[in-house]
Design a protein around this motif. Sequence first.
Motif, PDB file in Angstrom:
ATOM      1  N   ASP A 335     -28.095 -13.789 -11.162  1.00  0.00           N
ATOM      2  CA  ASP A 335     -29.154 -14.470 -10.419  1.00  0.00           C
ATOM      3  C   ASP A 335     -28.737 -14.737  -8.977  1.00  0.00           C
ATOM      4  O   ASP A 335     -29.523 -14.555  -8.034  1.00  0.00           O
ATOM      5  CB  ASP A 335     -29.520 -15.786 -11.109  1.00  0.00           C
ATOM      6  N   VAL A 336     -27.495 -15.173  -8.803  1.00  0.00           N
ATOM      7  CA  VAL A 336     -26.999 -15.463  -7.452  1.00  0.00           C
ATOM      8  C   VAL A 336     -26.952 -14.189  -6.609  1.00  0.00           C
ATOM      9  O   VAL A 336     -27.383 -14.171  -5.452  1.00  0.00           O
ATOM     10  CB  VAL A 336     -25.614 -16.135  -7.530  1.00  0.00           C
ATOM     11  N   LEU A 337     -26.433 -13.112  -7.182  1.00  0.00           N
ATOM     12  CA  LEU A 337     -26.349 -11.850  -6.441  1.00  0.00           C
ATOM     13  C   LEU A 337     -27.740 -11.333  -6.083  1.00  0.00           C
ATOM     14  O   LEU A 337     -27.963 -10.838  -4.969  1.00  0.00           O
ATOM     15  CB  LEU A 337     -25.601 -10.811  -7.277  1.00  0.00           C
ATOM     16  N   TRP A 338     -28.668 -11.442  -7.032  1.00  0.00           N
ATOM     17  CA  TRP A 338     -30.040 -11.006  -6.755  1.00  0.00           C
ATOM     18  C   TRP A 338     -30.672 -11.856  -5.663  1.00  0.00           C
ATOM     19  O   TRP A 338     -31.339 -11.323  -4.766  1.00  0.00           O
ATOM     20  CB  TRP A 338     -30.860 -11.074  -8.032  1.00  0.00           C
ATOM     21  N   ALA A 339     -30.455 -13.185  -5.705  1.00  0.00           N
ATOM     22  CA  ALA A 339     -31.004 -14.068  -4.677  1.00  0.00           C
ATOM     23  C   ALA A 339     -30.414 -13.747  -3.310  1.00  0.00           C
ATOM     24  O   ALA A 339     -31.135 -13.725  -2.293  1.00  0.00           O
ATOM     25  CB  ALA A 339     -30.739 -15.529  -5.049  1.00  0.00           C
ATOM     26  N   VAL A 340     -29.113 -13.466  -3.273  1.00  0.00           N
ATOM     27  CA  VAL A 340     -28.478 -13.108  -2.001  1.00  0.00           C
ATOM     28  C   VAL A 340     -29.066 -11.814  -1.454  1.00  0.00           C
ATOM     29  O   VAL A 340     -29.355 -11.693  -0.250  1.00  0.00           O
ATOM     30  CB  VAL A 340     -26.951 -12.982  -2.190  1.00  0.00           C
ATOM     31  N   LEU A 341     -29.257 -10.831  -2.338  1.00  0.00           N
ATOM     32  CA  LEU A 341     -29.835  -9.550  -1.915  1.00  0.00           C
ATOM     33  C   LEU A 341     -31.245  -9.742  -1.359  1.00  0.00           C
ATOM     34  O   LEU A 341     -31.594  -9.167  -0.311  1.00  0.00           O
ATOM     35  CB  LEU A 341     -29.851  -8.590  -3.100  1.00  0.00           C
ATOM     36  N   VAL A 342     -32.050 -10.555  -2.041  1.00  0.00           N
ATOM     37  CA  VAL A 342     -33.422 -10.805  -1.571  1.00  0.00           C
ATOM     38  C   VAL A 342     -33.402 -11.532  -0.230  1.00  0.00           C
ATOM     39  O   VAL A 342     -34.156 -11.193   0.694  1.00  0.00           O
ATOM     40  CB  VAL A 342     -34.196 -11.614  -2.625  1.00  0.00           C
ATOM     41  N   ILE A 343     -32.535 -12.537  -0.094  1.00  0.00           N
ATOM     42  CA  ILE A 343     -32.470 -13.302   1.154  1.00  0.00           C
ATOM     43  C   ILE A 343     -32.019 -12.415   2.309  1.00  0.00           C
ATOM     44  O   ILE A 343     -32.577 -12.469   3.418  1.00  0.00           O
ATOM     45  CB  ILE A 343     -31.524 -14.506   0.986  1.00  0.00           C
ATOM     46  N   VAL A 344     -31.003 -11.560   2.060  1.00  0.00           N
ATOM     47  CA  VAL A 344     -30.530 -10.664   3.117  1.00  0.00           C
ATOM     48  C   VAL A 344     -31.635  -9.695   3.537  1.00  0.00           C
ATOM     49  O   VAL A 344     -31.866  -9.465   4.734  1.00  0.00           O
ATOM     50  CB  VAL A 344     -29.284  -9.894   2.635  1.00  0.00           C
ATOM     51  N   GLY A 345     -32.341  -9.121   2.554  1.00  0.00           N
ATOM     52  CA  GLY A 345     -33.425  -8.214   2.886  1.00  0.00           C
ATOM     53  C   GLY A 345     -34.543  -8.901   3.648  1.00  0.00           C
ATOM     54  O   GLY A 345     -35.078  -8.351   4.624  1.00  0.00           O
ATOM     55  N   THR A 346     -34.894 -10.122   3.221  1.00  0.00           N
ATOM     56  CA  THR A 346     -35.948 -10.869   3.912  1.00  0.00           C
ATOM     57  C   THR A 346     -35.538 -11.221   5.337  1.00  0.00           C
ATOM     58  O   THR A 346     -36.339 -11.087   6.276  1.00  0.00           O
ATOM     59  CB  THR A 346     -36.283 -12.149   3.128  1.00  0.00           C
ATOM     60  N   CYS A 347     -34.303 -11.674   5.507  1.00  0.00           N
ATOM     61  CA  CYS A 347     -33.816 -12.029   6.848  1.00  0.00           C
ATOM     62  C   CYS A 347     -33.763 -10.805   7.756  1.00  0.00           C
ATOM     63  O   CYS A 347     -34.090 -10.894   8.950  1.00  0.00           O
ATOM     64  CB  CYS A 347     -32.445 -12.677   6.753  1.00  0.00           C
TER      65      CYS A 347
END
Length: 576
Positions: A335-347
């Motif tokens: 979950d943490v890795l997926w959230a980081v990936l989503v946040i990086v892509g969004t940013c």
Amino acid sequence: MRMILPPLFNASARRLLPNRWDFVAFPLILCVIVLGSTGFHQTMAPMATLKTQVISLDPASLPAYSLRTILRMLAAMLASLVFTLVYGTLAAKSRRAEKVLIPILDILQSVPVLGYISFTVTFFIALFPGRVLGAECAAIFAIFTSQAWNMTFSFYQSLRTVPRDLVEVSRGFQLTGWQRFWKLEVPFSMPGLIWNMMMSMSGGWFFVVASEAITVGNNTVTLPGIGAYLAQAIAERNLSAVGWVILAMTLVILAYDQFLFRPLVAWADKFRMEDTSSQNEPESWLLDLVRRTRLIQKLFQPLGALLRAMARSPFRLPMPAATKPASPAMSRLADVLWAVLVIVGTCSLAWRVISYVASGVSWQDVWHVQILGLITLVRVLLLIVLASVVWVPLGVLIGLRPRLAEKIQPLAQFLAAFPANLLFPVFVVGIVHFHANVDIWLSPLIVLGTQWYILFNVIAGASAFPNDFREAAANFRIRGWQWWRKVILPGIFPYYVTGAITASGGAWNASIVSELVQWGDVKLKAHGLGAYIAETTAAGDFPRIILGIATMSLFVVLFNRLLWRPMYAYAENHLR
């Protein structure tokens, strides 16, 4: 002695002979096949034929134009249905995918439909060079963007609110995910999905004008259809031609109501979740006709057997996580890795947008746009509240009475399909004549085309409300406000939330054409984000266009996350 002649056909052979109902149904089927093949043949014509065709305002041309338009809308409806089943299932079944797919869906429904055309026309025309099919695909895609989002939200809501006891029964029968999808989840979603398909079909009329007159660079490709006819009539201010358009729309809506949606509503009534049968079941003369045929049913039996075999197939998707559950620690890490990936892509995406917008706007423009967004937000919220107060009681009244629904259904589809831009002259003349406040009296234009999402979803919820629940409430003499608060409002609440989400998203979209209205030389402008996007689009100021669309998308996502998503969660946890 009297001779007894043997029968010409034995009993088994007579079952293969057509009966009188076959002779009525066969011409209808042949007409559909001929019309479809004719439309397909026209789409494969060279692109040069469009340049030689001039949109004629002769009423005799409307039948052919109506055929082309309805074929585009049906093709877009089929594409929307496939998209709904795939996208809605991924969003409902995967917790991690939901965190990405639902915000994307919020953004997609808030992006103006005209914004898709500028990016997709070149692609489709290049995909089918020199053919009308490229322009047809671009028009179909534009209509698709006005149909798919509310259908997807409806299917997603149904998947998330399937009763737990039915899920447990499916697991007790050891149904695979594939079998449960086709035997439980899709049937459970049918009542709401069909009513949203009606709304999508009607909502597509609003964008038919834009989708049938496509601009590529300095060239304009005009596709024959009702939308192009209406655009030509408005350009020439030909009121008689506008009247013919309204008549043609009425006949087309009645046709696909009788030949498509009325049979679907009657067929889907068997999927209602109840223990006792309803006394007033919806009816369809076409469905009754097909059921009485003999030869047609024999011809379609192999197809039905194939579909049933596919639905019952013990097909399993390769899901190693289901066979070997991950530990809580590994699940949290994923979950943490997926959230980081989503946040990086969004940013990363946000940085690209900000960098481009910063080249043409100042901080003062940004704050100004945020204020305009707040004004439109207040306007949309008030209109959704007013539409809910009006249409929720009426939707319950219609949905609980199938006979009344049959009479109201075509009228509701016509009102939902009525293009709001035909009312612009009335509003402009009235506001100018009475010196009315533009910010107040242009607001109804925003909700004219979107209030029907609430009505159609409430009708779907009331139609799917179990009859045994109604009988239990009657036996306990639950009446009046207590009946509304304890029985029907909780029953339709998931459907209402779906209608309100799509209505609010559509209202944001409609604000672009409703806050800035022009008729002839008179132009009226209300304060709001929609008028800002309309003005910057007309001026071709792309940094400000992207700033306005990005701000609108941000408001829609935050609005849905802070208001509608908690309502979704409440419906899922307490009202399944």
